[in-house]
Write a protein that holds these residues in place. Structure first.
Motif, PDB file in Angstrom:
ATOM      1  N   THR A 298      61.640   0.593 -19.462  1.00  0.00           N
ATOM      2  CA  THR A 298      63.158   0.165 -20.059  1.00  0.00           C
ATOM      3  C   THR A 298      62.898  -0.044 -21.517  1.00  0.00           C
ATOM      4  N   PRO A 299      64.115  -0.271 -22.169  1.00  0.00           N
ATOM      5  CA  PRO A 299      63.977  -0.775 -23.683  1.00  0.00           C
ATOM      6  C   PRO A 299      63.102  -1.748 -23.828  1.00  0.00           C
ATOM      7  N   ASN A 300      63.312  -2.682 -22.965  1.00  0.00           N
ATOM      8  CA  ASN A 300      62.532  -4.033 -23.175  1.00  0.00           C
ATOM      9  C   ASN A 300      60.917  -3.559 -22.736  1.00  0.00           C
ATOM     10  N   PRO A 301      60.325  -4.035 -23.823  1.00  0.00           N
ATOM     11  CA  PRO A 301      58.546  -3.820 -23.253  1.00  0.00           C
ATOM     12  C   PRO A 301      58.194  -4.473 -22.392  1.00  0.00           C
ATOM     13  N   ALA A 302      58.640  -5.710 -22.361  1.00  0.00           N
ATOM     14  CA  ALA A 302      58.237  -6.794 -21.333  1.00  0.00           C
ATOM     15  C   ALA A 302      58.927  -6.688 -20.036  1.00  0.00           C
ATOM     16  N   THR A 303      59.666  -5.684 -19.684  1.00  0.00           N
ATOM     17  CA  THR A 303      60.253  -5.456 -18.369  1.00  0.00           C
ATOM     18  C   THR A 303      59.886  -3.904 -17.925  1.00  0.00           C
ATOM     19  N   LEU A 304      59.666  -3.730 -16.794  1.00  0.00           N
ATOM     20  CA  LEU A 304      59.640  -2.564 -15.900  1.00  0.00           C
ATOM     21  C   LEU A 304      60.161  -2.554 -14.710  1.00  0.00           C
ATOM     22  N   LYS A 305      60.784  -1.308 -14.217  1.00  0.00           N
ATOM     23  CA  LYS A 305      61.846  -1.199 -13.563  1.00  0.00           C
ATOM     24  C   LYS A 305      61.207  -0.483 -12.336  1.00  0.00           C
ATOM     25  N   PHE A 306      61.341  -0.775 -11.209  1.00  0.00           N
ATOM     26  CA  PHE A 306      60.649  -0.520  -9.713  1.00  0.00           C
ATOM     27  C   PHE A 306      61.586   0.189  -9.007  1.00  0.00           C
ATOM     28  N   LEU A 307      61.740   1.588  -8.581  1.00  0.00           N
ATOM     29  CA  LEU A 307      62.433   1.958  -7.603  1.00  0.00           C
ATOM     30  C   LEU A 307      61.878   2.205  -6.331  1.00  0.00           C
ATOM     31  N   PRO A 308      62.407   1.234  -5.354  1.00  0.00           N
ATOM     32  CA  PRO A 308      61.368   1.523  -3.963  1.00  0.00           C
ATOM     33  C   PRO A 308      62.181   2.582  -2.858  1.00  0.00           C
ATOM     34  N   GLY A 309      62.945   3.447  -3.610  1.00  0.00           N
ATOM     35  CA  GLY A 309      63.875   4.384  -2.738  1.00  0.00           C
ATOM     36  C   GLY A 309      64.548   4.072  -1.551  1.00  0.00           C
ATOM     37  N   LYS A 310      64.924   2.370  -1.634  1.00  0.00           N
ATOM     38  CA  LYS A 310      65.924   1.848  -0.841  1.00  0.00           C
ATOM     39  C   LYS A 310      66.781   0.991  -1.397  1.00  0.00           C
ATOM     40  N   GLU A 311      67.826   0.787  -0.528  1.00  0.00           N
ATOM     41  CA  GLU A 311      68.935  -0.186  -1.070  1.00  0.00           C
ATOM     42  C   GLU A 311      67.932  -1.838  -1.402  1.00  0.00           C
ATOM     43  N   VAL A 312      68.247  -2.209  -2.314  1.00  0.00           N
ATOM     44  CA  VAL A 312      67.617  -3.614  -2.743  1.00  0.00           C
ATOM     45  C   VAL A 312      68.860  -4.565  -2.451  1.00  0.00           C
ATOM     46  N   LEU A 313      69.977  -4.546  -3.271  1.00  0.00           N
ATOM     47  CA  LEU A 313      71.193  -5.295  -2.928  1.00  0.00           C
ATOM     48  C   LEU A 313      72.410  -4.423  -2.773  1.00  0.00           C
ATOM     49  N   VAL A 314      73.051  -4.567  -1.669  1.00  0.00           N
ATOM     50  CA  VAL A 314      74.149  -3.602  -1.531  1.00  0.00           C
ATOM     51  C   VAL A 314      75.312  -4.092  -2.451  1.00  0.00           C
ATOM     52  N   GLU A 315      75.518  -5.361  -2.609  1.00  0.00           N
ATOM     53  CA  GLU A 315      76.699  -5.825  -3.408  1.00  0.00           C
ATOM     54  C   GLU A 315      76.143  -6.763  -4.581  1.00  0.00           C
ATOM     55  N   GLY A 316      76.621  -6.851  -5.663  1.00  0.00           N
ATOM     56  CA  GLY A 316      76.211  -7.622  -6.873  1.00  0.00           C
ATOM     57  C   GLY A 316      74.745  -7.389  -7.297  1.00  0.00           C
ATOM     58  N   THR A 317      74.347  -8.270  -8.047  1.00  0.00           N
ATOM     59  CA  THR A 317      73.087  -8.434  -8.349  1.00  0.00           C
ATOM     60  C   THR A 317      72.322  -9.709  -8.314  1.00  0.00           C
ATOM     61  N   ALA A 318      71.008 -10.045  -8.658  1.00  0.00           N
ATOM     62  CA  ALA A 318      70.413 -11.079  -8.580  1.00  0.00           C
ATOM     63  C   ALA A 318      69.366 -11.195  -9.449  1.00  0.00           C
ATOM     64  N   ASP A 319      69.362 -12.324 -10.207  1.00  0.00           N
ATOM     65  CA  ASP A 319      68.660 -12.790 -11.349  1.00  0.00           C
ATOM     66  C   ASP A 319      67.888 -13.939 -11.305  1.00  0.00           C
ATOM     67  N   PHE A 320      66.433 -13.762 -11.290  1.00  0.00           N
ATOM     68  CA  PHE A 320      65.679 -15.047 -11.083  1.00  0.00           C
ATOM     69  C   PHE A 320      64.757 -15.270 -12.387  1.00  0.00           C
ATOM     70  N   ARG A 321      64.968 -16.466 -12.840  1.00  0.00           N
ATOM     71  CA  ARG A 321      64.086 -16.784 -14.153  1.00  0.00           C
ATOM     72  C   ARG A 321      63.064 -17.862 -13.953  1.00  0.00           C
ATOM     73  N   ASP A 322      63.037 -18.214 -12.513  1.00  0.00           N
ATOM     74  CA  ASP A 322      61.858 -19.198 -12.401  1.00  0.00           C
ATOM     75  C   ASP A 322      61.465 -19.250 -10.882  1.00  0.00           C
ATOM     76  N   ALA A 323      60.136 -19.602 -10.527  1.00  0.00           N
ATOM     77  CA  ALA A 323      59.702 -19.464  -9.380  1.00  0.00           C
ATOM     78  C   ALA A 323      60.386 -20.173  -8.382  1.00  0.00           C
ATOM     79  N   ASP A 324      60.723 -21.355  -8.765  1.00  0.00           N
ATOM     80  CA  ASP A 324      61.489 -22.271  -7.505  1.00  0.00           C
ATOM     81  C   ASP A 324      62.571 -21.699  -7.095  1.00  0.00           C
ATOM     82  N   SER A 325      63.662 -21.338  -8.015  1.00  0.00           N
ATOM     83  CA  SER A 325      65.050 -20.728  -7.365  1.00  0.00           C
ATOM     84  C   SER A 325      64.473 -19.329  -6.481  1.00  0.00           C
ATOM     85  N   ALA A 326      63.602 -18.694  -7.151  1.00  0.00           N
ATOM     86  CA  ALA A 326      63.298 -17.294  -6.485  1.00  0.00           C
ATOM     87  C   ALA A 326      62.754 -17.542  -5.144  1.00  0.00           C
TER      88      ALA A 326
END
Length: 189
Positions: free
Chosen positions: A8-36
């Motif tokens: 990705t343009p962000n060197p600290a982030t990598l995109k993984f494509l599992p070849g399956k749907e991950v989330l059908v609707e919306g997105t989810a963003d996690f920034r800490d282990a507890d909420s995740a």
């Protein structure tokens, strides 16, 4: 199972494509282990890997943000965690956890500007979000006030060194072209 990776343009982030749907609707963003851990078995598993600081789910991809270790050391563990999760058949999101984020949450604008906001959202959904998703992130509308559009950047876009250029030169120019009432674009968290 074959999982593709993309930089990705962000060197600290990598995109993984599992070849399956991950989330059908919306997105989810996690920034800490507890909420995740409470919201998503997959995100919780990824945060168990030392060096992982962020996990973002899109329709068909997972982006992982790191600090410290090189990708060559983290990538095998991340690939293994994603593969194990999808092979187990477990859900990506816990049923009791918070719902995936949608573009409708936390918006603010004057009702008199509703037609402008509809146009702005349509431009974001059709021209901006697909391009940003290609880079492993997402941008959602948060508000419009006094000629300023407020956007929230997630996934690979959050903390990306080129995010300011994306906002100011790309999105701002696009919106100004189609909606002359837009004077500037600002990022909100």
């Amino acid at each position: 199972m074959f999982i593709q990776t993309e930089s990705t343009p962000n060197p600290a982030t990598l995109k993984f494509l599992p070849g399956k749907e991950v989330l059908v609707e919306g997105t989810a963003d996690f920034r800490d282990a507890d909420s995740a851990a409470t919201a998503s078995p997959l995100a919780g598993r990824l945060f168990e890997i030392p060096g992982v600081t962020g996990v973002f789910f899109g329709y068909d991809f997972v982006t992982v943000t790191k600090d410290g270790p090189d990708w060559q050391h983290l990538k095998p563990a991340i690939l293994g965690a994603i593969m194990e999760h999808f092979m187990s058949g477990a859900p990506v999101m816990a049923k009791a956890g918070p719902a995936a984020e949608t573009s409708q949450t936390g918006e603010f604008y004057d009702k008199a500007d509703e037609e402008l906001v509809i146009t702005i959202k349509e431009l974001l959904d059709t021209r901006v979000r697909p391009a940003v998703a290609q880079d492993g992130g997402d941008i959602t509308f948060r508000g419009f006030e006094n000629g300023t559009v407020f956007l929230h950047m997630k996934g690979a876009c959050a903390g990306c060194p080129s995010s300011t250029a994306t906002l100011k030169h790309g999105i701002q120019n696009l919106l100004r072209h189609f909606v002359p009432e837009v004077q500037q674009v600002e990022q909100v968290s």
